[in-house]
Structures are given as C-alpha cells and as structure tokens.
Motif scaffolding. Structure first.
Motif, PDB file in Angstrom:
ATOM      1  N   MET A  78       0.843  -1.199   0.000  1.00  0.00           N
ATOM      2  CA  MET A  78       0.000   0.000   0.000  1.00  0.00           C
ATOM      3  C   MET A  78       0.878   1.248   0.000  1.00  0.00           C
ATOM      4  O   MET A  78       1.728   1.402   0.876  1.00  0.00           O
ATOM      5  N   ALA A  79       0.681   2.115  -0.972  1.00  0.00           N
ATOM      6  CA  ALA A  79       1.435   3.370  -1.039  1.00  0.00           C
ATOM      7  C   ALA A  79       0.532   4.499  -0.567  1.00  0.00           C
ATOM      8  O   ALA A  79      -0.459   4.818  -1.227  1.00  0.00           O
ATOM      9  N   ILE A  80       0.867   5.077   0.571  1.00  0.00           N
ATOM     10  CA  ILE A  80      -0.009   6.120   1.136  1.00  0.00           C
ATOM     11  C   ILE A  80       0.751   6.945   2.159  1.00  0.00           C
ATOM     12  O   ILE A  80       1.654   6.441   2.839  1.00  0.00           O
ATOM     13  N   VAL A  86      -2.581   1.521   6.903  1.00  0.00           N
ATOM     14  CA  VAL A  86      -2.023   0.175   6.744  1.00  0.00           C
ATOM     15  C   VAL A  86      -2.323  -0.669   7.987  1.00  0.00           C
ATOM     16  O   VAL A  86      -2.755  -1.828   7.893  1.00  0.00           O
ATOM     17  N   ASN A 286      -9.234   5.138   0.857  1.00  0.00           N
ATOM     18  CA  ASN A 286      -7.914   5.096   1.502  1.00  0.00           C
ATOM     19  C   ASN A 286      -7.255   3.747   1.222  1.00  0.00           C
ATOM     20  O   ASN A 286      -6.064   3.667   0.914  1.00  0.00           O
ATOM     21  N   ASP A 289      -7.152   3.149  -3.087  1.00  0.00           N
ATOM     22  CA  ASP A 289      -6.143   3.946  -3.796  1.00  0.00           C
ATOM     23  C   ASP A 289      -4.715   3.519  -3.456  1.00  0.00           C
ATOM     24  O   ASP A 289      -3.840   3.551  -4.317  1.00  0.00           O
ATOM     25  N   SER A 290      -4.491   3.157  -2.190  1.00  0.00           N
ATOM     26  CA  SER A 290      -3.124   2.792  -1.793  1.00  0.00           C
ATOM     27  C   SER A 290      -2.605   1.616  -2.620  1.00  0.00           C
ATOM     28  O   SER A 290      -1.439   1.593  -3.003  1.00  0.00           O
ATOM     29  N   TRP A 299      -5.178   6.064 -10.334  1.00  0.00           N
ATOM     30  CA  TRP A 299      -6.114   6.207  -9.209  1.00  0.00           C
ATOM     31  C   TRP A 299      -7.184   7.255  -9.474  1.00  0.00           C
ATOM     32  O   TRP A 299      -8.252   7.220  -8.896  1.00  0.00           O
ATOM     33  N   GLN A 379     -10.696  -1.460   5.046  1.00  0.00           N
ATOM     34  CA  GLN A 379     -10.408  -0.079   5.455  1.00  0.00           C
ATOM     35  C   GLN A 379     -11.664   0.613   5.951  1.00  0.00           C
ATOM     36  O   GLN A 379     -11.646   1.355   6.934  1.00  0.00           O
TER      37      GLN A 379
END
Ligand code: MEV
Length: 441
Positions: A78-80, A86, A286, A289-290, A299, A379
């Motif tokens: 997950m990129a956030i 996370v 959240n 998109d991550s 995204w 999430q």
C-alpha cells in the motif's frame, strides 16, 4: 512462509521487514525488494513517462498483513502518506480471517468507450441504422488490437443512447463495450472509438465529436464480502476514560454486539446522507487507492468511477453495506467499478509497481481487483469501528505520539513507552514527552 500473518512485523526494523518479505508467499525476490528500497523509478525512466520531468516524488510503501482473499493468503503493498491506514487494514483483515477471509468476485473486464454523434437529422432513425450495422461495427472494432484478441479480449457489444434535450439540442451517444482482459483498457478503447468514428459518421450522416472511454466503468465491477464473528469484535480501549469520578484514566470495554451495532448504525448514516457518504467512501478509497497507486494504476480513474457509481441512483450513497447474518455476526459488502490493469502503462515500466504485482502473486487484472476491493472493505470497517467506539483520533494520536516521542529524543523501547503515556494522558506535546523521558531515565 505460507501465510500473510507475520507476527511482530510492526515492531521490526526496515531491514528485518524486508528480510521477511524475501520469503513471502509469492516469493518476492531480492531485486524486486530493491525496487522498493530505492523508490523504484529512476529519473531517466520518469523522463520517458511524462513531460518536463525534473525528478521524482515518493510515498511511503507499507505492507498490509493478514489478508486472505478467496482462500489465498496475500501480502498487500500500500502506497499512502496517511498514518493508521495500513495498520487499520491489517487489523481488520485479521478479524475477517476468523470468519473465513474475504470472498471476492469480478465481472468480465468490460470497459465502455463513448462516441458522441452530433449534427444528426433524425436521432431515432440513426439509432436504428447503427443497430442494423452492429455486427459489422463490432467486427471492425474487434480487429483493432490483435494482442488483446489473442488473450481473449475484444469488442463485445454496441449500445446507442439518445439525448434529445442537451444545451446543444439532441445528439446520439454510441457505447462500445470492450473486453480489455488484463489491461486498464483506456488505450485500447480510445483507439477503437477513434477507428470506428468514420464508419459511424457514414451510417448516421452526423459528425462523431468526442471519442473517449467512460470512467463510470459499471460493466467492470469488483465485489467483496466478509463475515466477522461477533465475539471477535469485542475489545477494550485502554486509557480512554478521563472522566471517571476520581479523574483517573480507565479502560472502556466494548462487547462484540456493541461494536457490531455501532458499525451498522454508522453505515446507516452513510446510506442516507451524502455528506456522510462522501467521507465513508473516502475511507474505502484510503484502502483502494493505496493498492492502486502501489501497482502503478490510474487512481484518478478509480476515484472517478467509484464516486460516479456511488451516485448511480441519482443520490450519492455508501459504496458498502454493513448488517448481520442469522447468527448475529457482522457482515460487510462492497461493490464498485475497478478498472485496474497488470499489463501496460506504469504497471509495466515502474519497477516498484511490478514488484507489487509480483508480491501479491496475481496473474490477472481481475485477481488484483478482487484484492483491492477487499482492502477497501477492510479499510471501511477499520474507520467505522473506530468512529463507532473510541473515536478516530485515538489511532491517529498513537502514531503522532510516536513521532513526538522520537522528536523528544526517545529511542528503541522508550518510543512506545513515552508515546503510550502521552496518549493515556491525552497530552501529546514535545515538552511532555521530554518530561516523561526524563522521569523514565
Ligand atoms: C480518514 O482518512 C477516513 C475516515 O474519515 C473515513 C470515515 O469517516 O469513515 C476516517
């Protein structure tokens, strides 16, 4: 390692976590881990992706644990930039495991291409003429991308819609339904629409104006559901009650039933009120998109599709539902468009995106979509559980408190000690962190 459960991952060092991933279920190999260590993309590669490149922009990349989707364990990258996301997804995935994990499905990967036909004399006549030529138009669209065709994709259907009361009067809209298999599909669909335009003009006598895919990808839906045994929802919120009679800090217990009913009541709010639904769906995004970003997908396309889908009845509402089953267990569902690919675009050229796809062990875009929709549901549950019980700030506070503790000079185990005390006292400030640290030392 055959499981997505890695105990103590949270407290490991960066190097220890990377070492754990090296023997992850989908066997991410060392060079791919290197892609994450360095951010993956070189400035030179980036220079070929967009215009006027001057450098790179990074995001933290974390791994969500405990996910089991359709019986398969998966570690989810997950990129956030937002704290708690996370951790929230991982914790909810752990509770969902107890109920058998996430069950997810997808439709065929069908995208919609739109052609706007203006300057048509008789809209009804033109519409029927287009249907008379449907087989021929589909055959032409089908021949455009031989690679997609080889993998089982191609043109599937043609639909004609009439808008007779727009600001410019009437026009036709032709929808080309295209199976894009493992691609996100924008290029294939846009190319097909541009290619069909002259023939559509010849058939209708009109002019094809816009030729572009629709981000309301409502033929490409991903669905996930989960059941959480009501017992496993019970928890104790430590250091929460500062208004006890003697002013002490105490603990607050939540029964499984209370948490379940709290989540259902929170969902009811989002089901009827667009102001709440927007925030509720933001929580879902959240998670979504991550993973979309970590896999190099678009995204903005996913966001556009999600919110348009949430408003499909004419009133913007929740993308998920929460209720209970006959045994009183909590049941969640999420259904949304999911136009993601694993071939082409940034997914192919970005080494970190490739590593993400490899780590999850997905072989098709639909498998990726099934994981993403499951993360979205997890999430959503994390947010609703927190909101319905101890409030959202507690989770945020703990992470913030760790950062403040570090800034005050805490290291190793002291970070957690100082942070927990500040959270318990509800005073998260550097001067207090320094005092606590002094006291401990
Ligand atoms: C914050 O990023 C997301 C939440 O606002 C979602 C929600 O309210 O459901 C906590």
């Amino acid at each position: 390692m055959t499981t997505s459960r890695i105990s103590g991952f949270y407290n490991m060092t960066l190097d220890e976590r990377r070492a754990k991933l090296a023997d992850a279920p989908a066997s991410s190999t060392p060079p791919e881990l290197a892609a994450w260590t360095s951010g993956g993309l070189s400035a030179e590669a980036a220079d070929h992706m967009i215009e006027n490149v001057i450098g790179l922009h990074s995001l933290p990349l974390g791994i969500a644990l405990n996910f089991m989707v359709n019986g398969r364990d998966v570690l989810v990258p997950m990129a956030i930039e937002e704290p708690s996301v996370v951790a929230g997804a991982s914790f909810m995935a752990k509770l969902v495991r107890a109920g058998g994990g996430f069950h997810a499905t997808t439709t065929d990967p069908l995208m919609i291409g739109q052609m706007q036909v203006i300057n048509v004399t008789n809209l009804d006549e033109a519409k029927l003429k287009l249907y008379e030529h449907k087989a021929e138009l589909l055959a032409e669209a089908d021949s455009i991308d031989p690679i997609l065709k080889k993998f089982g994709g191609g043109a599937r259907d043609l639909e004609v819609r009439i808008f007779d009361n727009s600001p410019i009067g009437g026009f036709l809209v032709v929808h080309l339904i295209y199976d894009v298999r493992d691609a996100m599909g924008a290029n294939a669909v846009n190319t097909a629409c541009e290619r069909l335009a002259p023939r559509i003009e010849a058939i209708t006598g009109g002019k094809v104006h816009l030729r572009i895919l629709s981000n309301l990808a409502d033929r490409r839906i991903a669905r996930a559901r989960c059941t959480i045994p009501v017992k496993s929802l019970a928890f104790e919120s430590v250091g929460q009650v500062s208004n006890l009679p003697n002013g002490q800090i105490g603990n607050l217990s939540y029964s499984g039933e209370e948490v379940r009913d709290g989540i259902i009541a929170a969902y009811a709010f989002a089901a009827v009120d667009p102001y709440r639904a927007a925030t509720h769906n933001k929580g879902i995004m959240n998670g979504v998109d991550s993973v979309v970003i970590a896999t190099g997908n678009d995204w903005r396309a996913i966001e556009a599709g999600a919110h348009a889908y949430a408003a499909r009845t004419g009133r913007y509402a929740s993308l998920s539902t929460w209720g209970k089953d006959a045994d009183g267990n909590l049941v969640g569902t999420l259904e949304m468009p999911m136009a993601v690919g694993i071939v082409g675009g940034a997914t192919k050229v970005h080494p970190a995106a490739q590593a993400a796809v490899k780590l999850m062990g997905v072989k098709t875009a639909n498998e990726l979509a099934e994981i993403i929709v499951s993360v979205g549901l997890a999430q959503n549950m994390a947010a609703l559980r927190a909101l319905a019980t101890e409030g959202i700030q507690r989770g945020h506070m703990s992470l913030h408190a760790r950062q403040v503790a570090i800034a005050a000079g805490a290291t190793g185990e002291l970070v957690e000690k100082v942070a927990s005390q500040m959270v318990a006292e509800k005073v998260v400030r550097i001067d207090r962190a320094e005092e606590i640290l002094k006291g401990i030392k």
